[in-house]
Motif scaffolding. Sequence first.
Motif, PDB file in Angstrom:
ATOM      1  N   SER A   1       7.108   5.793   4.902  1.00  0.00           N
ATOM      2  CA  SER A   1       6.022   5.706   4.402  1.00  0.00           C
ATOM      3  C   SER A   1       5.988   5.811   3.002  1.00  0.00           C
ATOM      4  CB  SER A   1       5.553   6.943   4.553  1.00  0.00           C
ATOM      5  OG  SER A   1       6.191   7.905   3.472  1.00  0.00           O
ATOM      6  N   ALA A   2       4.628   5.166   2.697  1.00  0.00           N
ATOM      7  CA  ALA A   2       4.794   4.726   0.984  1.00  0.00           C
ATOM      8  C   ALA A   2       5.097   5.523   0.312  1.00  0.00           C
ATOM      9  CB  ALA A   2       3.173   4.260   0.724  1.00  0.00           C
TER      10      ALA A   2
ATOM     11  N   LEU B   1       5.337  -0.005  12.251  1.00  0.00           N
ATOM     12  CA  LEU B   1       4.953   1.174  12.000  1.00  0.00           C
ATOM     13  C   LEU B   1       4.876   1.217  10.456  1.00  0.00           C
ATOM     14  CD1 LEU B   1       4.568   2.591  15.217  1.00  0.00           C
ATOM     15  CD2 LEU B   1       2.707   0.882  13.791  1.00  0.00           C
ATOM     16  N   GLN B   2       3.768   1.633   9.599  1.00  0.00           N
ATOM     17  CA  GLN B   2       4.494   2.709   8.441  1.00  0.00           C
ATOM     18  C   GLN B   2       3.518   4.263   8.778  1.00  0.00           C
ATOM     19  OE1 GLN B   2       2.795   2.032   4.524  1.00  0.00           O
ATOM     20  NE2 GLN B   2       5.018   1.232   4.433  1.00  0.00           N
ATOM     21  N   PRO B   3       4.505   5.218   8.290  1.00  0.00           N
ATOM     22  CA  PRO B   3       3.170   6.436   8.545  1.00  0.00           C
ATOM     23  C   PRO B   3       2.756   7.127   7.780  1.00  0.00           C
ATOM     24  CG  PRO B   3       6.291   6.932   8.919  1.00  0.00           C
ATOM     25  CD  PRO B   3       5.941   5.385   8.485  1.00  0.00           C
ATOM     26  N   THR B   4       1.873   7.609   8.186  1.00  0.00           N
ATOM     27  CA  THR B   4       0.859   7.672   6.672  1.00  0.00           C
ATOM     28  C   THR B   4       1.535   9.111   5.923  1.00  0.00           C
ATOM     29  OG1 THR B   4      -1.535   7.882   8.743  1.00  0.00           O
ATOM     30  CG2 THR B   4      -0.866   6.723   6.931  1.00  0.00           C
ATOM     31  N   ASP B   5       1.461  10.275   6.766  1.00  0.00           N
ATOM     32  CA  ASP B   5       1.326  11.447   6.415  1.00  0.00           C
ATOM     33  C   ASP B   5       3.023  12.687   6.785  1.00  0.00           C
ATOM     34  OD1 ASP B   5       1.141  11.838   8.742  1.00  0.00           O
ATOM     35  OD2 ASP B   5      -0.757  12.799   9.234  1.00  0.00           O
ATOM     36  N   ARG B   6       3.383  11.617   7.114  1.00  0.00           N
ATOM     37  CA  ARG B   6       5.416  11.561   7.054  1.00  0.00           C
ATOM     38  C   ARG B   6       5.863  11.674   6.807  1.00  0.00           C
ATOM     39  NH1 ARG B   6       2.801  11.791  12.004  1.00  0.00           N
ATOM     40  NH2 ARG B   6       1.611  13.591  12.425  1.00  0.00           N
ATOM     41  N   THR B   7       7.549  11.631   7.194  1.00  0.00           N
ATOM     42  CA  THR B   7       8.170  10.822   6.999  1.00  0.00           C
ATOM     43  C   THR B   7       8.464   9.970   7.449  1.00  0.00           C
ATOM     44  OG1 THR B   7      10.363  12.241   7.837  1.00  0.00           O
ATOM     45  CG2 THR B   7       9.451  12.753   4.984  1.00  0.00           C
ATOM     46  N   ARG B   8       9.236   9.274   7.400  1.00  0.00           N
ATOM     47  CA  ARG B   8      10.073   7.650   9.179  1.00  0.00           C
ATOM     48  C   ARG B   8      10.639   9.042   9.767  1.00  0.00           C
ATOM     49  NH1 ARG B   8      14.189   4.321   6.657  1.00  0.00           N
ATOM     50  NH2 ARG B   8      15.120   6.190   6.750  1.00  0.00           N
TER      51      ARG B   8
ATOM     52  N   GLU C   1       8.652  11.020  12.049  1.00  0.00           N
ATOM     53  CA  GLU C   1       7.509   9.881  12.683  1.00  0.00           C
ATOM     54  C   GLU C   1       8.700   9.262  14.007  1.00  0.00           C
ATOM     55  OE1 GLU C   1       3.907   7.355  13.193  1.00  0.00           O
ATOM     56  OE2 GLU C   1       4.402   9.928  13.225  1.00  0.00           O
TER      57      GLU C   1
END
Length: 121
Positions: A116-117, A67-74, A77
């Motif tokens: 996250s990205a 999983l890679q969070p889209t709207d928060r930090t690792r 998440e």
Amino acid sequence: MTSRIHHATVDCADAYALGRFWAEVLGQPVHDDDKPGDPEVLIEGAGLLFVTVPEGKTVKNRVHFDLQPTDRTREEEVTRLLALGATLVADRRNADGTGWALLADPEGNEFCVERSAAERG
């Protein structure tokens, strides 16, 4: 000719309970027709199908989700997923921000949470 993956199927003890957990994780609803006690539950938008089977999980997963969070930090998440019922299996996060956290869902299926990205910048 080629094929496409229609669903990724997860065997489990309680399809509805595990499907609801992953629906919360992914922010996707379970299919409108799925109800508690159903032997199969679909998260259509994610292509995940949960199927109740009599056998329990006995070994490490051969396939797992990253999983890679889209709207928060690792970190945010991981905290959110732990509150939903996940457990921390192994912490592979490094001081420099690299690495990942290995978690398990309520039935013990392992998955990773990456940066996250935005954090990868």
